[in-house]
Design an enzyme around this catalytic site. Structure first.
Site, PDB file in Angstrom:
ATOM      1  N   THR A 108       0.858  -1.181   0.000  1.00  0.00           N
ATOM      2  CA  THR A 108       0.000   0.000   0.000  1.00  0.00           C
ATOM      3  C   THR A 108       0.896   1.233   0.000  1.00  0.00           C
ATOM      4  OG1 THR A 108      -1.773  -1.088   1.202  1.00  0.00           O
ATOM      5  CG2 THR A 108      -1.635   1.296   1.448  1.00  0.00           C
ATOM      6  N   ILE A 162     -13.586  -4.119   1.197  1.00  0.00           N
ATOM      7  CA  ILE A 162     -12.982  -2.791   1.224  1.00  0.00           C
ATOM      8  C   ILE A 162     -12.154  -2.689   2.494  1.00  0.00           C
ATOM      9  CG2 ILE A 162     -13.469  -0.319   1.395  1.00  0.00           C
ATOM     10  CD1 ILE A 162     -15.997  -0.767  -0.243  1.00  0.00           C
ATOM     11  N   GLY A 205      -1.176  -1.374   6.525  1.00  0.00           N
ATOM     12  CA  GLY A 205      -1.172  -2.575   7.352  1.00  0.00           C
ATOM     13  C   GLY A 205      -2.502  -3.287   7.277  1.00  0.00           C
ATOM     14  N   LYS A 206      -2.899  -3.899   8.378  1.00  0.00           N
ATOM     15  CA  LYS A 206      -4.151  -4.649   8.401  1.00  0.00           C
ATOM     16  C   LYS A 206      -5.323  -3.672   8.413  1.00  0.00           C
ATOM     17  CE  LYS A 206      -2.102  -8.615  10.754  1.00  0.00           C
ATOM     18  NZ  LYS A 206      -1.926  -9.309  12.047  1.00  0.00           N
TER      19      LYS A 206
END
Lengths: 306, 306
Positions: free
Chosen positions: B176, B205, B228-229
């Site tokens: 990302t 999403i 991240g998560k």
């Protein structure tokens, strides 16, 4: 200090201006519908149901009621379709689920709960969310189920207004529904469901499925459900903003809700319902009205429109 | 107290564990790519560009780079498609835009900016967002443009792992991208873009287009981009949480970022980059690594991986 409530439920059925033609002769019907929702929540919580089960059941009831802009009776998109959004959150675990762009699931709030409980994800949208719905087995309906003549005529009015280049922006459609609850175990939960805005286009998603904007719950602070201009709720992470003011700013729930509704949001943006660990619910709005109701173990029972 | 920077830029290219095969012989390539992004941002800001223009341009550069999981080089969904999410936010006005489920727009961050500037909405998804893209005229590409062999093989590995019922959950895919900036006018901005998680299903999403979770900017406090998560970032409204701790808890930017990364999130969840009105950028993570870089008017210039 008020005494701690053993349980507490608050609901909303949308905020906004109050078109006379929409309310005419129906105020009692709205009070009755809100009263049924509050009564269902109160009975469940009194009997020991979890706040999570309660907010889901109450929002389902409001989704099924054509008076409100959620589930049956939702507003139409620009294209004449219906696209539903919903979210649910549990204050004990911070587990949450949200769905957007739902077209055939009778109760989007239940699908949001399935997302929370049966996937590693939080947020599913569109065709993928519909495929998930079929896989987990929630009630599926034909899109025509959601249709009401009144909402269809609203869309036609909006389309005419657009085509004549009328200056005024459409009023946010009243009727988003939500519930917050405290149960006897001291757990908070929140849920929200909506059809969005009449004449919305381009797959617009509002605040409802945006965790932190339209829906938030944390046992340490509060459970919140918002209604109003979704874009403003997102910009100001309205629901989580209340939680943050309590956690970091030392505000009471009433102060935090008051600040967000009166200082952070602008007049006309909408309203919030919230309940904290002490079970005293707060319902505030900066619009002409907010369909709302509340009950708790102290004997409070009320519904309101203006 | 450190001296106020006239301008400042920080970028990330994802956080997570560092598979040896993905880094082997390429560490310099990542440093170079991050350095190019930081250099572009620094040159723009030094020359007086707005923070909004800068974060958009820097994220576009990273989207175009196949090393990162955004734009070209994004990860594949379970179905072998690519679905991109992005968001952008301006700290001066709190205007923001976000898109999800994008399949043919070369630079989703630019589409997010169009949402912000050319609609009354904040968040568009799926086919509707694609239709909007065609109406406003951003660069459209064939979905095959985004495909890289390396990401395709990652999906095949994940699918094999699933079919053999391997216990371990997939590691969140590194890559990302995001940028935060302070410009000479004192305005903050943030932008984030991603392909999400390898093998994601059901229209999942993540946090990136959820304003307040993966992306937030407010001139009074900070600009933040997360990696991240995504589900954890949403649950804890990570980006806005930093802002709220500064605004209501009296924390410095470094304290607020540190608390969210080390206390609110769990080890392995990810990282944040942030910059405040004084221009001192903070880059923290609780994963094995985070691709990152920063530069400012004091002469700071750095890139990092571990």
């Amino acid at each position: 200090m008020t005494e701690r409530r053993e349980w507490s439920i608050a609901v909303h059925g949308g905020s906004g201006s109050m078109p006379k033609e929409r309310l005419a002769g129906r105020e009692q019907a709205f009070h009755d519908a809100l009263g049924r929702a509050v009564t269902l929540g109160a009975e469940m919580l009194r009997g020991g149901a979890s706040s999570l089960d309660t907010v889901e059941a109450v929002v389902r009831l409001l989704e099924d009621d054509p008076l409100f802009n959620a589930g049956k009776g939702a507003v139409f998109t620009h294209e004449g379709t219906i696209e539903l959004d919903a979210a649910i959150m549990e204050g004990k675990t911070l587990e949450c689920g949200a769905v957007a762009g739902i077209r055939t699931v009778k109760n989007p709030v239940t699908l949001a709960r399935r997302v929370m409980e049966r996937t590693p994800h939080v947020f599913l949208a569109g065709d993928g969310a519909e495929a998930f719905a079929r896989e987990v087995g929630v009630d599926i309906v034909d899109p025509s189920y959601f249709r009401t003549q009144e909402r269809w005529e609203e869309l036609q009015r909006e389309l005419r207004r657009e085509s004549t280049n009328a200056v005024s922006l459409p009023t946010p459609e009243m009727g988003t529904v939500g519930a917050v609850a405290l149960d006897r175990e001291g757990n908070l939960a929140a849920a929200t469901s909506t059809g969005g805005r009449t004449n919305k286009r381009f797959g617009r998603i509002g605040d409802v499925p945006v965790i932190g904007a339209g829906t938030y719950a944390n046992n340490r602070t509060c459970a919140v459900s918002a209604t109003g201009k979704g874009e403003e709720m997102i910009r100001h992470f309205a629901a989580a903003n209340v939680s943050a003011r309590i956690e970091h700013g030392g505000r009471s729930l009433a102060q935090a809700v008051g600040e967000v509704v009166r200082e952070v949001l602008a007049p006309g943006d909408g309203g919030l319902i919230a309940v904290g660990p002490d079970g005293v619910a707060v319902l505030e709005f900066n619009t002409e009205g907010m369909f709302r109701g509340a009950a708790d173990s102290s004997g409070r029972f009320e519904t309101g429109i203006r």
